[in-house]
Every structure is written in C-alpha cells, then in structure tokens.
Design an enzyme around this catalytic site. Structure first.
Site, mmCIF file in Angstrom:
data_model
loop_
_atom_site.group_PDB
_atom_site.id
_atom_site.type_symbol
_atom_site.label_atom_id
_atom_site.label_comp_id
_atom_site.label_asym_id
_atom_site.label_seq_id
_atom_site.Cartn_x
_atom_site.Cartn_y
_atom_site.Cartn_z
ATOM 1 C CG ASN A 102 -1.743 1.243 1.386
ATOM 2 O OD1 ASN A 102 -2.414 1.634 0.432
ATOM 3 N ND2 ASN A 102 -1.740 1.877 2.559
ATOM 4 C CG HIS A 104 -0.759 6.357 4.670
ATOM 5 N ND1 HIS A 104 -2.133 6.204 4.748
ATOM 6 C CD2 HIS A 104 -0.449 7.373 5.512
ATOM 7 C CE1 HIS A 104 -2.624 7.079 5.602
ATOM 8 N NE2 HIS A 104 -1.623 7.803 6.080
ATOM 9 C CG ASP A 145 -2.753 3.417 7.054
ATOM 10 O OD1 ASP A 145 -2.715 3.000 5.894
ATOM 11 O OD2 ASP A 145 -3.547 4.291 7.446
HETATM 12 C C1 GAR Z 1 -2.845 8.843 -2.991
HETATM 13 O O1 GAR Z 1 -2.290 10.026 -2.500
HETATM 14 C C2 GAR Z 1 -2.620 7.708 -2.007
HETATM 15 O O2 GAR Z 1 -1.436 7.829 -1.283
HETATM 16 C C3 GAR Z 1 -3.823 7.846 -1.097
HETATM 17 O O3 GAR Z 1 -4.877 8.187 -1.951
HETATM 18 C C4 GAR Z 1 -4.375 8.946 -3.041
HETATM 19 C C5 GAR Z 1 -4.956 8.383 -4.325
HETATM 20 O O4 GAR Z 1 -4.694 9.201 -5.422
HETATM 21 N N1 GAR Z 1 -4.050 6.640 -0.359
HETATM 22 C C6 GAR Z 1 -4.575 6.622 0.857
HETATM 23 O O5 GAR Z 1 -4.911 7.611 1.449
HETATM 24 C C7 GAR Z 1 -4.713 5.218 1.460
HETATM 25 N N2 GAR Z 1 -4.890 5.316 2.876
HETATM 26 P P1 GAR Z 1 -4.914 8.674 -6.894
HETATM 27 O O6 GAR Z 1 -6.307 8.031 -6.943
HETATM 28 O O7 GAR Z 1 -4.851 9.888 -7.754
HETATM 29 O O8 GAR Z 1 -3.833 7.681 -7.196
#
Ligand code: GAR
Length: 193
Positions: A102, A104, A145
C-alpha cells in the site's frame, strides 16, 4: 513475467502512472485493475490503457472469495493498493502474505489509521503545523496502515500551505517512487510454485 493487480477507489492517477511505467518493461505487466467504486476515475483510466477492470461490492469483498479467486486465477504475483480505501480482508492477507503493498500519503506511523486517507491526511498535516510530510510504502496486514514499512520519502510543509499544496507535493513523490519500489519488491519475491 510478473503480474500485478492494482486496487484503487478514486481518481487513479497512481494506478495510471504505475501502469504506464510497466508498459515499457516486458518482464512486468499490470494485468488487472479492481475497484469498489462504480464512479471511480480509475475505471476510465484503465479503459484508456486497455487494462481489464473489475468492479466489486462490499459484500463480495468481505463475505466471499470472489476477489481471491480472481487474483489466483489471473496468477497475480503482487497486489498494489493505489488509493484503495477499504481494509483488506483476512482471506487476501493470508493468501498474499507479503505480496500486498500500500502507499499512504504521510510519514507513518503519523497520520495513519481508519479515516486517515486522501485529502483528510493532508488537512490533518496542515492543521498540526507539521514541518514535513511524505509517503510511506508498506506491506499490508489486517490493520489500517500497520504493515512493515518498505520505503519512505519526505517533503517539506510550508507555513502557508493549503491541503491541496501538500497533496500536490506528496503526489509528486508518489509518482516518482512508487513504480520503482514496486519493481524492487517484485525482484525480491520468491518465484511462484
Ligand atoms: C494517494 O495520494 C494515495 O497515497 C492515497 O490516496 C491517493 C490516491 O490518489 N491513499 C490513501 O490515502 C490510502 N490510505 P490517486 O487516486 O490519484 O492515485
């Protein structure tokens, strides 16, 4: 050939960036993109990239082996969560031990856990007056996480930054590092069978 499945719930810019990175590399393929969100931008991105998309609901994810069966039948080596907002169920964690990763958008263990995702993370970072934030790439277990950290990179947070400013800086770090970290994890995986 190593095969990746990406799970994403939202816009899917990371999913697209990862897919494009591996389109130029013959030894790795993004074989599938799976989403729980029928309105997710990632669906259109996957179609443009000619990658099969699978839409699933909460019940099939938590109460059945549908997704596990799909991943196994597709001979997936590594599952990548790229903006995926659901907790991974135990059947997947066990079958893909150390083969689910994952990203984060903060420096875990700070700003992690249930409810801490996407823009909520950047709002919390701005509100806390943190001098820096960043990204964490980690193996996935049954808790939000908490799995073993593989990689972190940081960036500064300026006093007047809005959550969007922070998000943009963090996204840039994600685009730069996530594909290469995935590639490294794949080279270190045991061969199947
Ligand atoms: C990313 O910034 C990722 O790190 C986060 O969601 C965003 C997705 O962006 N993930 C989380 O928060 C997971 N806990 P994207 O859809 O443009 O790739």
């Amino acid at each position: 050939m190593k095969r990746i499945a990406i799970l994403a719930s939202g816009s899917g810019t990371n999913a697209e960036n990862i897919s494009k990175y591996f389109q130029d590399r013959a030894e790795v393929e993004v074989s599938l993109i799976l989403t729980n969100n029928p309105d997710a931008g990632v669906i259109q991105r996957a179609r443009r990239l000619h990658i099969p998309v699978i839409l699933f609901d909460k019940v099939s994810f938590y109460k059945t082996d549908r997704i596990l069966n799909i991943l196994q039948q597709s001979q997936i080596d590594l599952v990548v969560l790229a903006g995926f907002m659901m907790l991974i169920p135990g059947n997947l964690v066990s079958a893909f031990h150390n083969r689910i990763i994952n990203i984060h958008p903060a420096l875990l263990p700070k700003f992690g856990g249930k409810g801490m995702y996407g823009s909520f993370v950047h709002e919390a970072v701005a509100q806390a007056g943190e001098p820096e934030t960043g990204i964490t790439i980690h193996f996935v277990n049954e808790h939000y996480d908490e799995g073993r950290v593989i990689f972190q990179a940081s960036c500064p947070v300026n006093a007047n930054d809005t959550p969007d400013d922070i998000a943009n800086r963090v996204h840039a770090l994600e685009y730069l590092h996530f594909p290469q970290v995935i590639e490294k994890v794949l080279t270190e995986l045991p061969l199947p069978g």
